[in-house]
Enzyme design. Structure first.
Site, PDB file in Angstrom:
ATOM      1  N   HIS A  48       0.822  -1.225   0.000  1.00 43.39           N
ATOM      2  CA  HIS A  48       0.000   0.000   0.000  1.00 43.39           C
ATOM      3  C   HIS A  48       0.853   1.271   0.000  1.00 43.39           C
ATOM      4  O   HIS A  48       0.691   2.115  -0.900  1.00 43.39           O
ATOM      5  CB  HIS A  48      -0.964  -0.017   1.189  1.00 43.39           C
ATOM      6  CG  HIS A  48      -1.610   1.297   1.471  1.00 43.39           C
ATOM      7  ND1 HIS A  48      -2.497   1.884   0.593  1.00 43.39           N
ATOM      8  CD2 HIS A  48      -1.484   2.161   2.522  1.00 43.39           C
ATOM      9  CE1 HIS A  48      -2.897   3.051   1.096  1.00 43.39           C
ATOM     10  NE2 HIS A  48      -2.297   3.237   2.264  1.00 43.39           N
ATOM     11  N   GLU A  76       1.988   5.031  12.691  1.00 36.48           N
ATOM     12  CA  GLU A  76       0.673   4.647  13.220  1.00 36.48           C
ATOM     13  C   GLU A  76       0.533   3.139  13.408  1.00 36.48           C
ATOM     14  O   GLU A  76      -0.046   2.682  14.394  1.00 36.48           O
ATOM     15  CB  GLU A  76      -0.425   5.142  12.268  1.00 36.48           C
ATOM     16  CG  GLU A  76      -1.826   4.827  12.778  1.00 36.48           C
ATOM     17  CD  GLU A  76      -2.900   5.186  11.758  1.00 36.48           C
ATOM     18  OE1 GLU A  76      -4.079   4.992  12.078  1.00 36.48           O
ATOM     19  OE2 GLU A  76      -2.557   5.642  10.661  1.00 36.48           O
ATOM     20  N   ASP A  77       1.073   2.357  12.463  1.00 34.92           N
ATOM     21  CA  ASP A  77       0.778   0.924  12.436  1.00 34.92           C
ATOM     22  C   ASP A  77       1.947   0.019  12.817  1.00 34.92           C
ATOM     23  O   ASP A  77       1.803  -1.199  12.828  1.00 34.92           O
ATOM     24  CB  ASP A  77       0.293   0.525  11.028  1.00 34.92           C
ATOM     25  CG  ASP A  77      -1.033   1.182  10.679  1.00 34.92           C
ATOM     26  OD1 ASP A  77      -1.797   1.480  11.612  1.00 34.92           O
ATOM     27  OD2 ASP A  77      -1.300   1.402   9.486  1.00 34.92           O
TER      28      ASP A  77
END
Length: 698
Positions: A48, A76-77
């Site tokens: 992505h 964030e991930d």
């Protein structure tokens, strides 16, 4: 998915000086950090950010933006931190990644407070560097392309609605029409699947049965241009399925009644050829009146430039034609991103982001979440008109705008001083709706101030936010004045009878306020009682006061006859019964008994059958009564009214302005009173005052 060397080659193709090692390091970093994470499609998660970076290379964006796209989900991930990103890739990339991270969960349909806070972060990050928005738009576009892999229909629809309401309009506002159209199409498919299937099916039928008609029309236009000596390229297409559906909904018509399904684009060498081309079209085919739009002489606020016209081809077919230069076409399709090409550096084009400055003003002026969301959507989503100052300066405003909106668009100070307007030289009320091309002159006065009633006559978020801020400031000043008078009365009851500035400063800190004015507002709005203020000013001072002197806080002793001993009850907020009223009780599951006045309108609906016949007990002394007071809009009237309350020994529990216009201000006041007779005397005193137009108990 782009391979590492392919991504680097793309960047190097338009930016030969790009740091190849840095790009490779960023690619490897995102692959390592996302590790074995998977997307809903089953692809590795790092595919992505790599695809988002690929979208950025199509726009020929600078190296820092490409790296930001690669890293935008790592903080964030994964276990990555902003500090680590800054150490490896520099402060500019870290700032951009941090900005995109803050924008990760803008949910237009979630709780208003969270939605507003996310939107606030979004706008602030955008205002600091618009590359944050470009990465976020590419991120959302790629997520929409893979949305069908998500199994939950509710989640797909939520993401699609969020895209339709937040991201697609933002793409349009920065001129990225290619992104906007694809977002609309993909969101439309999820939100209106039946309509999407029907329209795309009909378009496929038209395409299969047109017998090359689109190519034939494009050729005819091209030949007409060539014969007149204008070099051009022409191509045609069906209109976007979402725009067709929107037109069907707006006009309340079926698909067969939409006549201008076909749209053609003509690209020419320069602006002079644009106007020559429109003349050729209008002399060759019949133009449809009222459908010519010149966005070259007056571009849209996002920088869009083009000539639009609609005409009749071969007596029956309506077609739409757009004419523009090659440079205008590039800007129109990719908008702001076209100005961020690697060779042009990072200078943000001023003409395209004026609306963003308005949004930042809305942030500062908005009072709460609902207001922020309302004003921001107004600033982003509405269609535009053009209006001029008497000196010829052009301002773009939403359809339905009034001189109030125009004044605030020119300058916030001009809006605050507006008292009237002239449109095309004629005096008109400030609530008059502007038409395209109007020349607007604002009549101002330095003694004027914004009125709450203006909110019903303006449509821009900037104007509404500024009006509300000004009205709140005026109300705050009046309440602070009342609080200061009450403060002086409190000080007089202290043993010393006066206090110095040092004691007041210490009291402000003890009570947790930032300034003297904050303290006076708290006193004026009854957030603090007298005892709290006295203790803050002179610790221990209230202990020396005899009990009867502890005014104005009354001890409320309420007893009700007709209840089982120990049964819980409370006085209803809808009618505010006070001792002396005839009362009944209503059993409410889980909350005990609600005590209502017998005349309460809430009892008239007949829904609550389980009533108890009640009366006030002997120890009933003190309750809260509610009044509505309509005051003349003159300086000092509110102070006169609070003087009446003080003179009648009634403590203000809550005071709120509910309406205001040029002549009157309406307030709702909650008062601590002894009984009905006490409240009635206060109402009579209010009605006798020349400051009060009307006073009633609620």
């Amino acid at each position: 998915m782009l391979r590492q060397y392919e991504l680097v080659e793309r960047v190097k193709a338009y930016a030969p000086d790009a740091d190849e090692a840095m790009l490779n390091r960023a690619y490897v970093y995102t692959v390592q950090k996302h590790g074995t994470q998977k997307r809903a499609s089953g692809d590795p998660y790092f595919s992505h950010p790599v695809e988002v970076a690929g979208l950025m290379t199509e726009l020929k964006l600078d190296q820092d933006t490409i790296i930001t796209a690669l890293l935008h989900d790592t903080v964030e991930d994964t276990l990555a931190t902003i500090e680590e990103v800054e150490k490896l890739f520099g402060p500019d990339v870290a700032r951009l990644v941090d900005g995109v991270t803050k924008l990760s969960k803008i949910e237009a349909q979630s709780e208003k407070e969270r939605a507003a806070e996310n939107l606030r972060k979004f706008l602030l990050a955008m205002s600091e560097d618009l590359r944050v928005l470009l990465v976020k738009l590419a991120d959302r576009l790629h997520n929409m392309r893979t949305l069908h892999f998500i199994k939950s229909e509710d989640k797909r629809r939520r993401i699609a609605r969020e895209t339709m309401e937040i991201y697609a309009p933002l793409a349009e506002r920065v001129g990225m029409y290619e992104y906007m159209r694809e977002m609309h199409l993909l969101a439309f498919e999820q939100l209106e699947p039946e309509a999407y299937a029907t329209i795309t099916g009909r378009l496929t039928q038209i395409r299969e049965s047109d017998g090359g008609q689109v190519d034939a029309i494009a050729l005819a236009i091209s030949q007409a241009m060539t014969e007149a000596g204008v070099r051009c390229k022409v191509w045609g297409r069906e209109k976007h399925p979402y725009s067709i559906w929107k037109k069907m909904a707006e006009r309340h018509v079926a698909f067969d009644q939409i006549t201008d399904i076909m749209a053609f684009r003509v690209l020419v060498d320069d602006v002079a050829d644009c106007y020559r081309a429109i003349g050729i079209l209008h002399t060759t085919w019949q133009a449809i009146p009222g459908r010519f739009k010149d966005y070259i002489s007056t571009p849209k606020s996002n920088g869009y430039k083009s000539l639009h016209t609609s005409m009749i081809y071969e007596r029956s077919m309506r077609i739409e034609v757009q004419i523009r230069t090659w440079d205008q076409h590039e800007t129109n399709e990719y908008g702001l991103a076209a100005h961020w090409a690697y060779k042009q550096g990072v200078v943000q084009p001023d003409g395209q982001v004026g609306w963003l400055r308005d949004l930042v003003e809305v942030l500062d002026a908005s009072h709460d979440a609902e207001e922020l969301l309302e004003n921001t959507k107004m600033a982003i989503y509405q269609d535009r008109i053009f209006a001029f100052t008497p000196k010829g300066a052009l301002f773009q405003l939403p359809k339905g705008a009034t001189p109030i909106d125009f004044a605030y668009a020119v300058h916030s100070d001009l809006g605050s001083m507006a008292v009237g307007a002239k449109i095309n030289g004629r005096h008109v009320p400030l609530r008059t709706t502007l038409a395209n091309g109007d020349v607007v002159e604002i009549i101002k006065s330095r003694t004027a101030s914004p009125q709450l009633s203006w909110l019903g006559s303006c449509v821009t978020g900037k104007a509404r936010a500024a009006i509300r801020r000004a009205v709140r400031a005026k109300e705050r000043a009046e309440v602070a004045q009342i609080g200061r008078q009450l403060f002086d009365e409190i000080v007089e009851r202290l043993p010393a009878g006066k206090v110095g500035k040092k004691a007041i400063t210490s009291a402000v800190k003890r009570l947790g306020y930032r300034s003297d004015e904050d303290l006076m507002v708290a006193i004026g709005t009854a957030k603090l009682d007298d005892r709290q203020v006295m203790e803050a000013l002179v610790p221990g001072s209230t202990a020396a006061l005899p009990d009867p002197e502890q005014w104005p806080k009354q001890e409320r002793a309420i007893s009700i006859r007709g209840l089982t001993p120990g049964m819980a009850f409370h006085l209803a907020d809808c009618c505010h019964p006070v001792p002396g009223d005839r009362i009944v009780g209503v059993r409410r599951p889980g909350v005990g008994v609600e005590v209502h006045s017998i005349a309460c309108e809430d009892l008239a609906n007949g829904q609550d059958r389980d009533w108890l016949d009640l009366s006030w007990g002997e120890r009933s002394n003190g309750a809260v009564g509610r009044l509505r007071c309509v005051l003349y809009n003159r300086p000092g009237t509110l102070a006169q009214v609070t003087g009446i309350f003080a003179g009648n020994m009634a403590n203000i529990v809550h005071l709120e302005m509910t309406q205001r216009d040029d002549l009157f201000g309406t307030y709702e006041v909650d008062l601590e009173v002894r009984d009905l007779a006490h409240l009635t005397r206060i109402v009579s005193a209010l009605r006798a005052s020349d400051a009060v137009a009307q006073a009633d108990r609620l």
